[in-house]
Design an enzyme around this catalytic site. Sequence first.
Site, PDB file in Angstrom:
ATOM      1  CB  VAL A 227      -0.950   0.002   1.213  1.00 59.81           C
ATOM      2  CG1 VAL A 227      -1.711   1.328   1.286  1.00 59.81           C
ATOM      3  CG2 VAL A 227      -1.941  -1.155   1.115  1.00 59.81           C
TER       4      VAL A 227
ATOM      5  CD  GLU B 176     -14.042   6.565   2.640  1.00 62.15           C
ATOM      6  OE1 GLU B 176     -14.644   5.490   2.869  1.00 62.15           O
ATOM      7  OE2 GLU B 176     -14.559   7.670   2.728  1.00 62.15           O
TER       8      GLU B 176
ATOM      9  CG  ASP C 107     -10.255  -7.417   7.957  1.00 58.48           C
ATOM     10  OD1 ASP C 107      -9.548  -6.505   8.405  1.00 58.48           O
ATOM     11  OD2 ASP C 107     -10.726  -7.408   6.794  1.00 58.48           O
TER      12      ASP C 107
ATOM     13  CE  LYS D   4     -12.001  -4.669   5.965  1.00 56.92           C
ATOM     14  NZ  LYS D   4     -11.975  -5.446   4.704  1.00 56.92           N
TER      15      LYS D   4
END
Length: 817
Positions: A479, A609, A681, A685
């Site tokens: 990333v 975001e 995970d 979220k």
Amino acid sequence: MKVLKFGGTSVGSVESIHSLRQIVCGEESPVIVVVSALGGITDKLISTSQMAVRGDEKYEEEFRLMVKRHHDMIDTIITDANRHDELQRTLDGLFEQLRSIYYGVYLIRDLSPKTQAAIVSYGERLSSKIVAAYIEGAQWFDARKFIKTEFKHNKHTLDSELTYQLVKDTFADFTDANTGVERRIAIVPGFISSDKHSGETTNLGRGGSDYTAAIIAAAMDAEQLEIWTDVDGFMTADPHVIPTAYTISELSYVEAMELCNFGAKVIYPPTIYPVCVKNIPIRVKNTFNPENEGTIIKEKIDNDHKPIKGISSIGGTTLITVTGLSMVGVIGVNRRIFTALAEHGISVFMVSQGSSENSTSIGVRDEDADNAVRVLDHEFQKEIETGAMYPMHAESHLATIAIVGENMKHTPGIGGKLFGTLGRSGISVIACAQGAMETNISFVVDGKYLRKSLNVLHDSFFLSEYKVLNLFICGVGTVGGNLIGQIRSQYDELMRTRRLKLNVVGIANSHNAIFSREGIDLGNYRELLNASAPSDLDHLRDEVIGMNIFNSVFVDCTASGDVSNLYQTFLEHNISVVAANKIAASSDYESYLKLKQTALQRGVKFLFETNVGAGLPIIGTINDLRSSGDKILKIEAVLSGTLNFIFNEIAADVPFSETVRRAKEQGYSEPDPRIDLCGKDVIRKLVILTREAGYRVEQEDVEKHLFMPDDFFSGTIDDFWKRLPSLDADFESHRKVLDEEHKRWRFVARMDHGKTSVALEAVDERHPFYRLEGSNNIVLLTTERYREYPMMIQGYGAGASVTAAGVFANIMSIANI
């Protein structure tokens, strides 16, 4: 004709004095050259006299070192034997006089102002003799013959009328073009003068060589006064503090005076007045870089549109506040304040008073603070005793900063920009002052924030041709690496179309870190990073905070809990945070809330975001809906690209265990797939989305319906792979049933009015989740406005490139503020 003044650094070394000669000899018109003592000699003369008056015999060694320095200089630069010997005899005669004075001070243990003035005069007398001998054809003049002072108000002040006449008389023949002299060069020692009555040696004060040059220039109606020093001219700020400071090409007399009075040490403040009256321009140039144009100071600046010309500062400030209800409407209080201080020789350089008149704050130097408090407490003793006024309040170790520019009065909003910039950087203004001329806004801050204040103001006012966003990027994996590549490829386009400069000033991985205020070359950052010294989180935190850069953003592209623990500190220091790391936003609710509140209070941003849906605008959409008055009622979502890939791949000939292995091999899952399979995970979220939708929830509140036995999530990864095929038969039997019913598995996260759950569900062909391809994510938002037909957001929910793009979008949203 011109007057050229050379400071101590310009005569302090062989290199500099050689440059001086080239500059002077390059002039075609007559020049009067004023020189200071060799660099550091005036301080040495004073410190040696202090040793002598204390009876410290080491003064003799200090004296010998001064003699040696001057001898070494002439031994190097004067190659003609006759001139060398003559100069040495002259210098030795002066040194013998100085030796006798020091010895007298040592014997009687007394150092009067008269004796001190005589001692410090030798610095310029010696240096000017050297320069006069070094420049062929130069003529030496004794400044004491024409710079005259008189004793007034306990100090020696210039007798301007007498001095101007004597200067004209002294140099009348020198500037006469009919003398037949091919090149006319006069050398004058700066700083020194003499009493007009007694003839005793006096001086014009520290920095007085500039003043000597200005007096001569004004008396002779010179074409120009040139001040030669060791910098290229006036700078927008102190270059030792602000590396990006640059030379100011033009200043008005008023602007130059303001900068000088507030700490800019380029020229001595009284220098400006004599030449300003005669409208003689001053040019400040660098002896070591004579090709540079330097700074020109004159009455009117052409095509001058910049509202701010420079930033200047004074450290070691004490703010003394005189306050009391009896001050309101009473005439004469301020007169008493300033009269009392003036009588005790205490200088006030800033005054701040509110319209209520119940307090006046004055700025003095720290070393004058105790005396000033005693003087004012005594002056207002009766009022203090009756309670009409309070004892003086002094706050020390502060710093005073001034922004200067004559065009401020024509530019609305400068004050707002100034205080807004400081506020966004977490810097409180303790007091401020601005006159009606609007050429100077002065303010006081805590001394520990001086460097930061100068940095953020300089970035805001002088680097504002482009909006600059300074980025610290932590994590250079898939990333982070993609993000840096995207910034690099988009850099020129943003500069051209948005006038936005994305300046990457820090890059760190788990072992190393590099920092550069000017910006890091993104073309070879990995090589630079690998070659850098080892770094840890403490070093990372200290460097990010210590750089004190305006408009700075910390970008976390890691999955580290330790890195996320730095967010609170960064936000408290007015550094925005953009996080791909979802640990902070999904941690305990109080920590999440504190981060959000700190960002709001500090006027910075905490954005994440990409914590949900990679580059999909899910969190931003929720925030926009709520900000516009809508309420989120329900969320239904498939948020794991890994699990969606697994349940899309499973088939009669592709068992469950094989789909998990494919997810790992194709990079959809973590190296340990159990992290995805346990649903943690997705739970994180869902917690983040629920919180952003306005509900309080912890991870423990989420109802979990997992599809694998708990014991599969313990033990080693090898044990997991060995046991995984044992689940294939059960999954296949259920899959056949689903296939017959035309249904598919989806791992669904739900929020219904604050209640949360995750579960493996079967959806039919009519459901929006049924045809969700590959590793895509999908979110359905049911709100008060979107009640019958929920809003749907769908697309790539995983992948380094889209996640990096989402982080980039968050960065751009900060730039657009």
